[in-house]
Design an enzyme around this catalytic site. Sequence first.
Site, mmCIF file in Angstrom:
data_model
loop_
_atom_site.group_PDB
_atom_site.id
_atom_site.type_symbol
_atom_site.label_atom_id
_atom_site.label_comp_id
_atom_site.label_asym_id
_atom_site.label_seq_id
_atom_site.Cartn_x
_atom_site.Cartn_y
_atom_site.Cartn_z
ATOM 1 N N SER A 1 -5.027 -0.135 4.257
ATOM 2 C CA SER A 1 -5.549 0.702 3.183
ATOM 3 C C SER A 1 -7.064 0.631 3.196
ATOM 4 O O SER A 1 -7.632 -0.461 3.274
ATOM 5 C CB SER A 1 -5.024 0.192 1.836
ATOM 6 O OG SER A 1 -5.776 0.717 0.770
ATOM 7 N N HIS B 1 -3.607 5.062 -1.440
ATOM 8 C CA HIS B 1 -2.917 3.833 -1.828
ATOM 9 C C HIS B 1 -3.073 3.527 -3.322
ATOM 10 O O HIS B 1 -2.138 3.042 -3.956
ATOM 11 C CB HIS B 1 -3.427 2.651 -0.993
ATOM 12 C CG HIS B 1 -2.973 2.696 0.418
ATOM 13 N ND1 HIS B 1 -3.705 3.328 1.411
ATOM 14 C CD2 HIS B 1 -1.867 2.200 1.020
ATOM 15 C CE1 HIS B 1 -3.060 3.218 2.557
ATOM 16 N NE2 HIS B 1 -1.943 2.526 2.363
ATOM 17 N N LYS C 1 2.472 5.793 2.792
ATOM 18 C CA LYS C 1 1.620 4.670 2.383
ATOM 19 C C LYS C 1 2.437 3.685 1.542
ATOM 20 O O LYS C 1 3.366 4.071 0.852
ATOM 21 C CB LYS C 1 0.435 5.188 1.581
ATOM 22 C CG LYS C 1 -0.550 5.980 2.409
ATOM 23 C CD LYS C 1 -1.614 6.601 1.518
ATOM 24 C CE LYS C 1 -2.698 7.297 2.305
ATOM 25 N NZ LYS C 1 -2.279 8.203 3.336
#
Length: 143
Positions: free
Chosen positions: A112, A71, A44
């Site tokens: 995200s 995230h 991520k």
Amino acid sequence: MFSVVCRPLNSLRGPSTVRKVAMAMLDALVKIPDAEIDPEGTFKYILIRVKLKDGDAFKDIVRGTKSAQYHNHIFEKVTPALEALGMECRCLGGGKIEHNSQEKKLRVFGESTAFGKADHSVSADKLRTTFSGYEVTWSDDTK
């Protein structure tokens, strides 16, 4: 109010002192690396806008790591150090990065759930600055 060595700015004499402080903060902003990511794998990432408190100057940066389950974990890890420098941070979105250091390739994609999709073209530009000699691609694909 911003202070320098525990003295409020309005107690410092002369506009040159204020200018020196502003220049030091601007210099600190410029020195923040454009991108810091893990050396290998798929993970991520987030795109963060770092801005001088009470100022207009800003810089977008990329941060990514395999150690973040979500995230927002990246944002929570990065922002305290930047705020200690007198910066404000805002997450502009996120996604994933696939980093293949052996082939010198970076691929930016995804989104995200918490922050939405980052502008991957901006993220890719930041990565190109840090990883010269790499092939950096991006797409709006989620996988």
